[in-house]
Design a protein around this motif. Structure first.
Motif, short mmCIF file in Angstrom:
data_model
loop_
_atom_site.label_atom_id
_atom_site.label_comp_id
_atom_site.label_asym_id
_atom_site.label_seq_id
_atom_site.Cartn_x
_atom_site.Cartn_y
_atom_site.Cartn_z
N ALA A 116 13.31 16.57 22.87
CA ALA A 116 13.08 17.09 21.53
C ALA A 116 13.35 16.02 20.47
O ALA A 116 12.58 15.87 19.52
N LEU A 117 14.42 15.28 20.64
CA LEU A 117 14.73 14.22 19.67
C LEU A 117 13.70 13.11 19.70
O LEU A 117 13.33 12.56 18.67
N THR A 118 13.20 12.78 20.86
CA THR A 118 12.18 11.74 20.99
C THR A 118 10.90 12.18 20.30
O THR A 118 10.27 11.38 19.59
N ALA A 119 10.50 13.42 20.48
CA ALA A 119 9.29 13.93 19.85
C ALA A 119 9.44 13.92 18.33
O ALA A 119 8.51 13.56 17.60
N LEU A 138 19.97 19.46 32.62
CA LEU A 138 18.73 20.01 32.09
C LEU A 138 18.81 20.13 30.57
O LEU A 138 17.87 19.78 29.86
N ALA A 139 19.93 20.61 30.06
CA ALA A 139 20.10 20.74 28.62
C ALA A 139 20.04 19.38 27.93
O ALA A 139 19.42 19.23 26.87
N ILE A 140 20.66 18.38 28.52
CA ILE A 140 20.63 17.03 27.95
C ILE A 140 19.20 16.49 27.97
O ILE A 140 18.74 15.88 27.00
N GLY A 141 18.48 16.72 29.06
CA GLY A 141 17.10 16.26 29.17
C GLY A 141 16.20 16.90 28.12
O GLY A 141 15.39 16.22 27.48
N VAL A 142 16.33 18.20 27.93
CA VAL A 142 15.52 18.90 26.94
C VAL A 142 15.87 18.42 25.53
O VAL A 142 14.99 18.20 24.70
N SER A 143 17.13 18.22 25.26
CA SER A 143 17.55 17.72 23.94
C SER A 143 17.01 16.33 23.68
O SER A 143 16.52 16.04 22.58
N THR A 144 17.05 15.48 24.67
CA THR A 144 16.52 14.12 24.53
C THR A 144 15.03 14.15 24.26
O THR A 144 14.53 13.43 23.39
#
Length: 43
Positions: free
Chosen positions: A15-18, A7-13
């Motif tokens: 955020a970086l994409t946005a 979940l943390a990796i997904g949220v980080s990804t």
């Protein structure tokens, strides 16, 4: 535990994409602005 890490990796990804999307959009606006200034200088 693995679920929390995923979940943390997904949220980080996300955020970086946005952030990258906004950067590309801003770069496009800068290029457009330079093009318009060039047209005005020619006229």
């Amino acid at each position: 535990m693995i679920r929390k890490i995923a979940l943390a990796i997904g949220v980080s990804t996300l955020a970086l994409t946005a952030t990258a999307c906004n950067t590309v959009k801003g770069f496009g606006q800068d290029v457009e602005s330079v093009g318009e200034a060039g047209e005005e200088a020619i006229d």
